[in-house]
Design an enzyme around this catalytic site. Structure first.
Site: not given
Ligand code: EPZ
Length: 430
Positions: A22-23, A117, A122, A305, A397
């Site tokens: 999915k991701n 969320c 996020r 995840d 989802r």
């Molecule tokens: C992706 O989310 C995935 N979603 C998430 O999967 C997954 O948990 C996550 O990566 C981590 O592997 C999709 O790919 C659609 P991040 P993403 O940016 O990209 C912080 C699922 O269940 N951060 O890697 O949003 C953030 O708060 C979902 O399929 C910032 O601070 O995750 C987090 O603490 C849930 N500033 C950390 O980085 C930013 O601009 C990692 O988030 C972006 C992120």
């Protein structure tokens, strides 16, 4: 609302096919509009998030031909709107990948600002930092992110935190920027690599995806391609945990074992047996489950995840385990639900202290988010008695036909939508 009803206690046995990731698919779909030629993508999972994003793309004018449940042809030549409605971002945050894609191609884009969320706030500050570094003006007002640039110019971008979304979004915009971009401290997840491979198949020049330094040399334009999405490592890991908690013997097919290494390592520590093949893994119970320690980290660390599903395994392991969630600040909400099934877990900040219990007992529980919902289903498979999981919208989802795939492995699980159907199921299994 639909629910899953599960009669626990059956050891899962047999084979299951894993679908597309999915991701990876969400980002690849968004990137597909970066050319005016037609792009064919297959091995898409037929799940809600994918269908919502396709709806968002059609809404701005992309032409989408659903060849079959897992294959689409997309043409982005007639896109008229560069603004993605809030109704889509409200449903899936990943609509924000259209920001990087539209900004890269049209030098202009507007997407509703995603809120927090169920698992955390996020923020998207790193996405914005990257776009600004490429020369875009980014304005956030009235709940919208508007980005525009006369031209995008390659830049050297350091990601303060490892972010999958920011790495992918900036990589997309940089693919059509002028000159060279370097992304330092980049995310290394398999889906980041898949998006880079997809963009390169369209004529982009991206090197180093999968390492923490990604180098991109912008190109004039991108062209058509045909691409197949990688298998979903989280769906695979979820079935591995289901085999573990039911003491079953399951061959999980159409996977890339290397992507599952962290999950495999922890299940081995927990006393399971795991055999790896070229494109499959076999998980079979080794008797009593044993306690261990887990900390979620960016890839190749243990995936956040998979955190709820692994907690469910450790909840019925002998001894005391700990699970530390280092990525998101609020990803233990499901523990209250799991405690209603007999789990003995204390959450102290971002650490769950898990004292293994003999077994779970069936209960009525609610899925608080996508992966926690799947974890509660896994707990129901191992529980004594009947479990009803509400709000399975979340699970749908990201999991295609979860109940059908589990039934194929011998699980007693049905999707229902009324009390009457629940009673009928209870009578049938009792
Ligand atoms: C992706 O989310 C995935 N979603 C998430 O999967 C997954 O948990 C996550 O990566 C981590 O592997 C999709 O790919 C659609 P991040 P993403 O940016 O990209 C912080 C699922 O269940 N951060 O890697 O949003 C953030 O708060 C979902 O399929 C910032 O601070 O995750 C987090 O603490 C849930 N500033 C950390 O980085 C930013 O601009 C990692 O988030 C972006 C992120």
């Amino acid at each position: 609302m639909e629910q899953f009803v599960i009669k626990g206690g059956t050891s899962l046995r047999g084979e299951v096919e894993i679908g597309g990731a999915k991701n990876a698919a969400l980002a690849i779909l968004a990137a597909s509009i970066m050319t005016d030629e037609t792009v064919t993508i297959d091995n898409l999972p037929d799940v809600r998030d994918i269908n919502v994003l396709i709806g968002a793309m059609e809404d701005i004018g992309a032409i989408v031909d659903r060849v079959d449940r897992h294959t689409v042809k997309i043409n982005g030549s007639r896109i008229q709107r560069l603004s993605v409605d809030y109704e889509y971002i409200k449903k899936i945050r990943a609509s924000y990948y259209l920001l990087g894609a539209l900004l890269g191609k049209y030098k202009k884009a507007e997407v509703a600002l995603p809120g927090g969320c169920e698992i955390g706030s996020r923020p998207i500050d790193l996405h914005i930092k990257g776009f600004k570094a490429l020369g875009a003006d980014v304005d956030i007002s009235y709940g919208l992110i508007s980005a525009k640039a006369v031209r995008l110019e390659g830049s050297h971008i350091y990601m303060d935190k490892v972010s999958v979304g920011a790495t992918i979004n900036v990589m997309m915009a940089a693919a059509l920027a002028e000159g060279k971009t370097v992304i330092e401290n980049a995310a290394k997840e398999p889906h980041v690599v898949d998006v880079a491979n997809f963009l390169n198949s369209m004529g982009a020049n991206i090197r180093g995806a999968g390492t923490d330094v990604i180098r991109i040399v912008g190109v004039e334009k991108l062209h058509k391609t045909e691409y197949s999405v990688i298998p979903d490592q989280i769906e695979a890991g979820t079935f591995m945990c289901a085999a573990a908690v039911t003491g079953g013997d399951v061959l999980i097919k159409n996977v890339i074992p290397k992507h599952l290494e962290a999950t495999t390592a922890k299940l081995l520590e927990a006393g399971c047996k795991v055999e790896e093949y070229d494109d499959a893994v076999r998980v079979f119970g080794g008797g009593e489950l044993k306690s261990t320690q887990v900390t979620t980290l960016p890839y190749p660390g243990f995936p956040t995840d998979m955190q709820p599903q692994m907690t469910v395994v450790l909840g019925i392991a002998q001894g005391t385990s700990t699970v530390t969630e280092s990525i998101f600040e609020n990803r233990f909400k499901y523990v209250d639900e799991l405690s209603r099934m007999g789990a003995n877990i204390q959450v102290e900040g971002n650490i769950a202290i898990i004292r293994g219990v003999e077994r779970y007992t069936g209960a009525r529980v609610c899925a608080p988010d996508l992966r926690a919902g799947a974890a509660l289903v896994v707990a129901g498979l191992a529980a004594d008695g009947v479990t009803v999981v509400d709000d399975i919208y979340y699970i749908q989802r990201g999991y295609e036909n979860l109940e059908g795939k589990l039934r194929q492995l011998g699980a007693q699980i049905e999707k229902v939508s009324s009390e009457k159907e629940i009673q009928k199921f209870v009578l049938k299994v009792s």
